[in-house]
Design a protein around this motif. Structure first.
Motif, short mmCIF file in Angstrom:
data_model
loop_
_atom_site.label_atom_id
_atom_site.label_comp_id
_atom_site.label_asym_id
_atom_site.label_seq_id
_atom_site.Cartn_x
_atom_site.Cartn_y
_atom_site.Cartn_z
N LYS A 15 -7.30 10.99 -10.74
CA LYS A 15 -8.03 11.50 -9.57
C LYS A 15 -7.05 11.93 -8.49
N LYS A 16 -5.96 11.11 -8.37
CA LYS A 16 -4.97 11.38 -7.33
C LYS A 16 -3.68 10.68 -7.76
N LEU A 17 -2.55 11.29 -7.42
CA LEU A 17 -1.28 10.64 -7.76
C LEU A 17 -1.04 9.47 -6.82
N PHE A 18 -0.22 8.52 -7.25
CA PHE A 18 0.17 7.42 -6.37
C PHE A 18 1.62 7.08 -6.64
N GLY A 19 2.41 6.90 -5.59
CA GLY A 19 3.80 6.52 -5.79
C GLY A 19 4.42 6.04 -4.50
N LYS A 68 0.82 -1.22 0.00
CA LYS A 68 0.00 0.00 0.00
C LYS A 68 0.85 1.27 0.00
N ASN A 69 2.15 1.12 0.31
CA ASN A 69 3.05 2.29 0.27
C ASN A 69 3.75 2.42 -1.09
N GLY A 70 3.32 1.61 -2.05
CA GLY A 70 3.89 1.72 -3.38
C GLY A 70 5.22 1.03 -3.53
N ARG A 71 5.59 0.23 -2.56
CA ARG A 71 6.86 -0.50 -2.66
C ARG A 71 6.65 -1.85 -3.30
N ILE A 72 7.59 -2.26 -4.12
CA ILE A 72 7.51 -3.57 -4.76
C ILE A 72 7.96 -4.62 -3.74
N THR A 73 7.17 -5.67 -3.62
CA THR A 73 7.39 -6.64 -2.54
C THR A 73 8.29 -7.81 -2.94
N ILE A 74 8.82 -7.78 -4.12
CA ILE A 74 9.64 -8.90 -4.61
C ILE A 74 10.99 -8.89 -3.89
N PRO A 75 11.36 -9.97 -3.17
CA PRO A 75 12.65 -9.96 -2.48
C PRO A 75 13.80 -9.75 -3.48
N THR A 96 10.51 0.72 -10.84
CA THR A 96 9.06 0.47 -10.85
C THR A 96 8.76 -0.90 -11.44
N PHE A 97 7.56 -1.35 -11.19
CA PHE A 97 7.02 -2.58 -11.80
C PHE A 97 5.70 -2.17 -12.43
N GLU A 98 5.62 -2.21 -13.76
CA GLU A 98 4.40 -1.74 -14.43
C GLU A 98 3.76 -2.82 -15.29
N ILE A 99 2.44 -2.90 -15.21
CA ILE A 99 1.69 -3.75 -16.14
C ILE A 99 1.41 -2.87 -17.36
N ASN A 100 1.91 -3.27 -18.52
CA ASN A 100 1.68 -2.48 -19.75
C ASN A 100 0.48 -2.98 -20.54
N GLY A 101 0.11 -4.22 -20.29
CA GLY A 101 -1.03 -4.78 -21.01
C GLY A 101 -1.54 -5.98 -20.23
N PHE A 122 9.15 9.59 -1.34
CA PHE A 122 9.83 10.22 -2.49
C PHE A 122 8.87 11.20 -3.16
N SER A 123 9.43 12.29 -3.69
CA SER A 123 8.60 13.25 -4.43
C SER A 123 8.20 12.61 -5.77
N SER A 124 7.21 13.20 -6.42
CA SER A 124 6.77 12.59 -7.69
C SER A 124 7.89 12.63 -8.73
N SER A 125 8.72 13.67 -8.74
CA SER A 125 9.83 13.73 -9.70
C SER A 125 10.84 12.62 -9.40
N GLU A 126 11.09 12.39 -8.12
CA GLU A 126 12.01 11.31 -7.75
C GLU A 126 11.42 9.96 -8.14
N GLN A 127 10.13 9.80 -7.86
CA GLN A 127 9.46 8.53 -8.21
C GLN A 127 9.53 8.27 -9.71
N ARG A 128 9.48 9.33 -10.50
CA ARG A 128 9.42 9.18 -11.96
C ARG A 128 10.78 9.00 -12.62
#
Ligand code: BES
Ligand code: ZN
Length: 457
Positions: free
Chosen positions: A281-285, A240-247, A300-305, A289-295
């Motif tokens: 509606k709202k940013l999430f990261g 829920k804090n936006g951290r990737i849980t993969i060891p 990151t781990f992103e689902i693209n499709g 970290f600030s949004s610029s740092e997050q970006r």
């Protein structure tokens, strides 16, 4: 030099018409149905390079052709500096078509913007350099350095053929630095020199369930649903804090220094503006970290499709036979792509339920890039940016990836100067991609000044 600047001013209309011709090629590297369009685009580009006075060649590869174009070599007693200008003529798929207000390969000018797939990423940004060099060549103004353009057709799919090409032509491509305009700037009042890019790993996960789609009434309840299993699997990968849980996912990530965080804090734009621009509606990261740092400075781990089951009109009561996710992870300096890939795969295997079969297909990968922005070439670039844009440039880490940049360093020993001309609202990789005509024109000026500034060193 004045002749170069005057030439650029007087030839903008023609430059724009030529740019439109370039944009008409649907050079979509990810889709094999467009292979011939990539070849046609490379041919047009090589012909155009010849037309402006460069010595151009098309090199076939295992994938899409690479175009090289060199300035006429000047005889000199002392070794002349040599710079490479890198760019790509391939573009991202334009889908979904229905969201484009005009067809993606029919360039449309509205006010001071030109809309088309590839306009900012990367045809327009790279074309600005070609136009600047044309101005030198056509006015007979001596260039203070030798240049080689290397424009490839596989950047958007991982640049697989270019490393082999670099190794083969290592001597001819030996250069002081590589100049790349394929990134961005926060606003025309904040021209930017990039000093970092994120790396990337790509892969696809498929969960296989029943041998065929099943009647969800007849079988539902007694058999796992691959779409549900995939959703549950993916949902576990981020907390829920936006951290990737993969060891092991964050192994090697170096925390930002206090100095860098200070630089980040100087970047223009607020979160409210960002939220509005991208329409969320709202940013999430990742918390902390600030949004610029997050970006740009965090992995990151992103689902693209995400694909499964029936996608057509109306409803269809089935349990789909399979579910698939296309994934990319952005990496930051000091993370090893293979290490992260192995960590992800091991974790997926561990948490995959026994009710489905997991299939993983590996895709491209590239390390992140980080260079100190204090060198002489970086200082020259900052001066050229200031001269063209009339504002003090900033230094920034970039969030995107240009997979070949690390190979420039490893194979040629050359650092890259990231002189991005894109704006945050250019819609790169999205419907209605555009390029600002101001950035196009100022980019040409920047390039014209750059060769002079670099030569001063
Ligand atoms: N122009 C981008 C890279 C970029 C964009 C860097 C914005 C910094 C800021 C480039 O064309 C691109 O999209 N690269 C891909 C590479 C991937 C497909 C291997 C990317 O970053 O997704
Ligand atoms: Zn791109």
């Amino acid at each position: 030099m004045q002749a170069v600047l005057d030439y650029l001013k007087q030839n903008q209309k023609r430059a724009l018409a030529e740019f439109c011709e370039y944009l008409r090629f649907p050079s979509i590297s990810a889709q094999s149905q467009h292979d011939d369009d990539l070849t046609a685009c490379a041919q047009w580009l090589a012909a155009h390079c010849k037309h402006i006075g460069l010595d151009a060649k098309i090199h076939s590869t295992a994938g899409h052709p690479i175009v090289t174009a060199t300035t006429p070599r000047v005889k000199s007693k002392t070794k002349r500096p040599h710079y490479m200008v890198y760019g790509h003529y391939d573009v991202q798929p334009p889908e979904p078509f229905n969201l484009w207000t005009s067809p993606p390969f029919e360039p449309r000018i509205v006010g001071r913007n030109i809309f088309a797939r590839g306009s900012t990423d990367n045809k327009g940004q790279n074309f600005a350099h070609l136009k600047a060099v044309e101005a030198y060549l056509k006015t007979g103004t001596p260039l203070p350095c030798d240049l080689t353009f290397v424009i490839e057709g596989e950047e958007e799919v991982g640049s697989a053929s270019l490393s082999t090409f670099l190794k083969k032509h290592r001597r001819a491509l030996d250069c002081e630095a590589v100049v790349i305009s394929d990134t961005g700037m926060p606003s025309p009042k904040h021209p930017a020199l990039g000093y970092s890019l994120r790396g990337i790993i790509a892969f696809e996960i498929t969960l296989h369930g029943p041998a065929r789609d099943l009647h969800s009434g007849g079988f539902g309840g007694a058999v796992d649903n691959p779409a549900m299993a995939l959703s549950q699997l993916l949902a576990q990968l981020r907390d829920k804090n936006g951290r990737i849980t993969i060891p092991g996912f964050y192994d090697g990530v170096v925390p930002l220094s206090a100095y860098e965080r200070k630089q980040y804090a100087r970047l223009p734009g607020t979160d409210a503006e960002l939220q509005k621009m991208i329409g969320v509606k709202k940013l999430f990261g990742e918390r902390g970290f600030s949004s610029s740092e997050q970006r740009s400075a965090r992995p990151t781990f992103e689902i693209n499709g995400l694909t499964s089951g029936y996608q057509g009109e109306g409803s269809k009561t089935i349990i789909p036979s399979w579910a698939r996710a296309k994934i990319t992870c952005r990496l930051v300096p000091n993370q090893k792509p293979e290490h992260v890939r192995n960590a992800v795969l091991a974790h997926l295997k561990k948490i995959c339920p026994p009710t489905v079969r997991l299939e993983i297909e590996a895709g491209h990968g590239a390390e992140a890039y980080l260079v100190s922005p204090t060198g002489k070439a970086a200082q020259s670039s900052l001066r050229a940016l200031k001269q063209a844009f009339g504002h003090e440039p900033i230094l920034m880490r970039e969030g995107g990836s240009i997979p070949i940049v690390n190979q420039f360093k490893k194979i040629l020993g050359a650092d890259s100067l990231l002189l991005g001309l894109g704006l945050p609202d250019d819609n790169a990789h999205s419907p209605n991609e555009k390029f600002s005509l101001d950035c196009f024109e100022k980019g040409q000026l920047m390039s014209a000044h750059l060769w002079q500034e670099l030569a001063k060193d």
